[in-house]
Design an enzyme around this catalytic site. Structure first.
Site, mmCIF file in Angstrom:
data_model
loop_
_atom_site.group_PDB
_atom_site.id
_atom_site.type_symbol
_atom_site.label_atom_id
_atom_site.label_comp_id
_atom_site.label_asym_id
_atom_site.label_seq_id
_atom_site.Cartn_x
_atom_site.Cartn_y
_atom_site.Cartn_z
ATOM 1 N N LYS A 40 0.820 -1.183 0.000
ATOM 2 C CA LYS A 40 0.000 0.000 0.000
ATOM 3 C C LYS A 40 0.875 1.263 0.000
ATOM 4 O O LYS A 40 0.410 2.342 -0.339
ATOM 5 C CB LYS A 40 -0.865 0.056 1.277
ATOM 6 C CG LYS A 40 -1.827 -1.061 1.454
ATOM 7 C CD LYS A 40 -2.579 -0.834 2.778
ATOM 8 C CE LYS A 40 -3.398 -2.046 3.141
ATOM 9 N NZ LYS A 40 -3.925 -1.921 4.509
ATOM 10 N N GLY A 41 2.101 1.118 0.415
ATOM 11 C CA GLY A 41 2.959 2.268 0.709
ATOM 12 C C GLY A 41 3.165 3.237 -0.438
ATOM 13 O O GLY A 41 3.372 4.428 -0.214
ATOM 14 N N GLU A 96 7.519 1.911 -6.086
ATOM 15 C CA GLU A 96 7.564 1.458 -4.688
ATOM 16 C C GLU A 96 7.808 2.641 -3.759
ATOM 17 O O GLU A 96 8.389 3.652 -4.166
ATOM 18 C CB GLU A 96 8.697 0.412 -4.581
ATOM 19 C CG GLU A 96 9.039 -0.078 -3.203
ATOM 20 C CD GLU A 96 7.950 -0.895 -2.527
ATOM 21 O OE1 GLU A 96 6.836 -0.383 -2.362
ATOM 22 O OE2 GLU A 96 8.231 -2.048 -2.136
ATOM 23 N N ASP A 97 7.386 2.512 -2.502
ATOM 24 C CA ASP A 97 7.621 3.604 -1.546
ATOM 25 C C ASP A 97 9.083 3.679 -1.132
ATOM 26 O O ASP A 97 9.699 4.736 -1.187
ATOM 27 C CB ASP A 97 6.705 3.477 -0.315
ATOM 28 C CG ASP A 97 6.816 2.133 0.404
ATOM 29 O OD1 ASP A 97 7.550 1.227 -0.068
ATOM 30 O OD2 ASP A 97 6.165 1.965 1.453
ATOM 31 N N ASP A 100 14.304 -1.114 0.915
ATOM 32 C CA ASP A 100 15.016 -1.354 2.174
ATOM 33 C C ASP A 100 16.028 -2.481 1.922
ATOM 34 O O ASP A 100 17.096 -2.243 1.363
ATOM 35 C CB ASP A 100 13.966 -1.698 3.233
ATOM 36 C CG ASP A 100 14.535 -1.788 4.631
ATOM 37 O OD1 ASP A 100 15.494 -1.066 4.937
ATOM 38 O OD2 ASP A 100 14.020 -2.587 5.430
ATOM 39 N N LYS A 128 17.155 3.176 0.821
ATOM 40 C CA LYS A 128 18.024 3.021 2.008
ATOM 41 C C LYS A 128 19.139 2.067 1.614
ATOM 42 O O LYS A 128 19.093 0.876 1.950
ATOM 43 C CB LYS A 128 17.229 2.341 3.133
ATOM 44 C CG LYS A 128 16.506 3.215 4.094
ATOM 45 C CD LYS A 128 16.001 2.352 5.252
ATOM 46 C CE LYS A 128 14.826 2.953 5.928
ATOM 47 N NZ LYS A 128 14.201 2.052 6.911
ATOM 48 N N PHE A 150 13.696 4.839 10.432
ATOM 49 C CA PHE A 150 12.328 4.477 10.081
ATOM 50 C C PHE A 150 11.531 5.731 9.779
ATOM 51 O O PHE A 150 11.405 6.624 10.614
ATOM 52 C CB PHE A 150 11.668 3.693 11.214
ATOM 53 C CG PHE A 150 10.413 3.015 10.773
ATOM 54 C CD1 PHE A 150 10.464 1.796 10.118
ATOM 55 C CD2 PHE A 150 9.181 3.614 10.972
ATOM 56 C CE1 PHE A 150 9.302 1.184 9.668
ATOM 57 C CE2 PHE A 150 8.014 3.008 10.528
ATOM 58 C CZ PHE A 150 8.077 1.786 9.884
ATOM 59 N N ASP A 157 3.737 3.907 6.421
ATOM 60 C CA ASP A 157 3.003 3.746 7.677
ATOM 61 C C ASP A 157 3.849 3.209 8.821
ATOM 62 O O ASP A 157 4.954 2.698 8.628
ATOM 63 C CB ASP A 157 1.838 2.778 7.468
ATOM 64 C CG ASP A 157 2.314 1.323 7.391
ATOM 65 O OD1 ASP A 157 3.303 1.059 6.674
ATOM 66 O OD2 ASP A 157 1.733 0.470 8.073
ATOM 67 N N ARG A 163 -0.019 7.250 7.097
ATOM 68 C CA ARG A 163 0.093 7.239 5.626
ATOM 69 C C ARG A 163 -0.334 8.564 5.029
ATOM 70 O O ARG A 163 0.165 8.973 3.992
ATOM 71 C CB ARG A 163 -0.768 6.126 5.024
ATOM 72 C CG ARG A 163 -0.253 4.718 5.277
ATOM 73 C CD ARG A 163 -0.924 3.752 4.308
ATOM 74 N NE ARG A 163 -0.844 2.368 4.748
ATOM 75 C CZ ARG A 163 0.190 1.557 4.539
ATOM 76 N NH1 ARG A 163 1.235 2.010 3.905
ATOM 77 N NH2 ARG A 163 0.179 0.317 4.965
#
Ligand code: 5GP
Length: 180
Positions: A40-41, A96-97, A100, A128, A150, A157, A163
């Site tokens: 969902k990000g 993509e958000d 990582d 990141k 983070f 979220d 969000r």
């Protein structure tokens, strides 16, 4: 939000998204691309990005999750919601958000390539790089590079909250703080 350190303002994000949209428009001209939002990000980033692209594009959505509960992922990725259109022969851009470890996108890239996509590139709002696992991926387009911290907001979220913050921020170590 009280206690949330602002890293990127709504204005800074909008300016960066505009630039990404321009670069993507130039690279994908004449390619009839398929843009896939990783839920969902990426939903808010995706909505802004596609409107910054001056090409006809097709949109679809995928959702992935890591196997295993708790806070430590097993590293295995499963598809919770698949795309609806065929990716065979298509130039796919995964949106993509944040990258990582890179495992989610590595799995999606592998899956779409196996289905016959002509190309599968990545556009990530945040990267990141210090967290990248072996076999991780590289984003062809990236909004901002962040350190190992983070972040929340603009789609990202913490336990499904934050969000809808219009900016990207860093939560204090204790986590939740009241809205103000
Ligand atoms: P990866 O497979 O690259 O390890 O995982 C990527 C996913 O982890 C992202 O799509 C996002 O949902 C989550 N994630 C990783 N870092 C952060 C972060 O700093 N903040 C938030 N909210 N989610 C993160």
């Amino acid at each position: 939000m009280k206690g949330c350190k602002r890293l990127y303002s709504a204005r800074a994000i909008a300016a960066r998204v505009k630039k990404l949209g321009k670069a993507i428009s130039a690279d994908y001209a004449g390619k009839d691309p398929l843009f896939v939002c990783v839920l969902k990000g990426a939903c808010i980033f995706f909505s802004d990005l596609v409107r910054a692209v001056s090409l006809p594009v097709q949109l679809d959505f995928v959702q992935a999750a890591s196997y295993g509960g708790g806070t430590v992922s097993s590293g295995e990725v499963r598809i919770v919601k698949d795309v609806e259109c065929s990716v065979a022969g298509r130039h796919v851009l995964l949106v993509e958000d944040i990258v990582d470890t890179g495992r989610t996108l590595a799995r999606l890239q592998e899956l779409f390539k196996a289905r016959g996509a002509r190309s599968v590139q990545i556009c990530a709002l945040l990267d990141k790089p210090s967290r990248r696992a072996a076999g991780g991926v590289r984003a062809a387009y990236c909004g901002f590079t962040v350190e190992d911290r983070f972040v929340v907001g603009y789609g990202l979220d913490l336990d499904e909250k934050y969000r809808n913050l219009p900016y990207i921020g860093e939560l204090p170590p204790q986590g939740e703080e009241a809205w103000q």
